[in-house]
Design a protein around this motif. Structure first.
Motif, PDB file in Angstrom:
ATOM      1  N   ILE A  14      46.758  28.717  59.206  1.00 45.84           N
ATOM      2  CA  ILE A  14      47.525  29.838  58.663  1.00 45.84           C
ATOM      3  C   ILE A  14      46.661  31.091  58.842  1.00 45.84           C
ATOM      4  N   PRO A  15      47.186  32.142  59.467  1.00 45.04           N
ATOM      5  CA  PRO A  15      46.393  33.363  59.653  1.00 45.04           C
ATOM      6  C   PRO A  15      45.915  33.951  58.326  1.00 45.04           C
ATOM      7  N   SER A  16      44.749  34.540  58.366  1.00 50.47           N
ATOM      8  CA  SER A  16      44.124  35.129  57.184  1.00 50.47           C
ATOM      9  C   SER A  16      45.019  36.163  56.496  1.00 50.47           C
ATOM     10  N   LYS A  17      45.885  36.806  57.261  1.00 51.10           N
ATOM     11  CA  LYS A  17      46.803  37.807  56.717  1.00 51.10           C
ATOM     12  C   LYS A  17      47.572  37.278  55.515  1.00 51.10           C
ATOM     13  N   ASN A  24      47.746  38.853  51.648  1.00 50.08           N
ATOM     14  CA  ASN A  24      48.312  37.973  50.621  1.00 50.08           C
ATOM     15  C   ASN A  24      49.837  38.104  50.542  1.00 50.08           C
ATOM     16  N   VAL A  25      50.489  38.164  51.713  1.00 45.36           N
ATOM     17  CA  VAL A  25      51.946  38.202  51.783  1.00 45.36           C
ATOM     18  C   VAL A  25      52.448  36.853  52.283  1.00 45.36           C
ATOM     19  N   SER A  26      53.646  36.495  51.907  1.00 49.79           N
ATOM     20  CA  SER A  26      54.219  35.222  52.342  1.00 49.79           C
ATOM     21  C   SER A  26      54.525  35.268  53.839  1.00 49.79           C
ATOM     22  N   GLY A  90      48.695  33.407  48.253  1.00 48.64           N
ATOM     23  CA  GLY A  90      48.271  32.815  49.516  1.00 48.64           C
ATOM     24  C   GLY A  90      47.102  31.861  49.381  1.00 48.64           C
ATOM     25  N   PRO A  91      46.795  31.159  50.473  1.00 51.74           N
ATOM     26  CA  PRO A  91      45.652  30.249  50.477  1.00 51.74           C
ATOM     27  C   PRO A  91      44.380  30.974  50.041  1.00 51.74           C
TER      28      PRO A  91
END
Length: 145
Positions: A14-17, A24-26, A90-91
């Protein structure tokens, strides 16, 4: 029914974005082959690798049975995550270098749940009983550098 993302592949990073290190957006989600009788969708994102147990990152319910959920868009009603906050988280694994698996599970229901915002995963899963038509899952990975 199938789920995919244009931002990461099945079992891919999953991209860091989409993490606490980024915006920290879905992430965007594409759902295909939604059964015609579907009245609403539910999305539950969780991390079973979390050190404190299965960590819920996102609960979204009463989503219109469209084919996509756009990046960073509030979909349907928002439930609480494992920190007791409403909305997407987010992750964000606490330990660097440890790979975590994030499960995005989508459920097609034959009804709307009509629960207020802030419902927990447990309340939503209980309300879904007997109403699930189909489900699908996408798993992405993330590791803090």
């Amino acid at each position: 029914m199938e789920i995919m993302s244009t931002s990461f592949s099945k079992d891919g990073p999953i991209p860091s974005k989409y993490s606490c290190n980024g915006q920290n957006v879905s992430p965007p989600l594409e759902i295909s082959a939604i059964p015609k009788e579907t009245k609403s969708l539910v999305v539950i994102m969780h991390d079973p690798d979390a050190t404190m147990g299965d960590f819920v990152h996102w609960v979204c319910y009463d989503i219109m049975p469209d084919k996509s959920i756009q990046e960073g868009i509030i979909c349907g009603r928002q439930g609480i995550n494992s920190l007791g906050e409403i909305g997407y988280m987010g992750p964000c694994p606490p330990t660097s270098g440890v790979l975590h698996h994030y499960h995005f599970k989508v459920y097609a229901l034959n009804t709307k749940l009509n629960l207020p915002d802030g419902a927990s995963r447990q309340i939503i899963e209980s309300a879904m009983k007997g109403h699930i038509i189909q489900s699908c899952e996408l798993v992405g990975t993330f590791s803090k550098n």
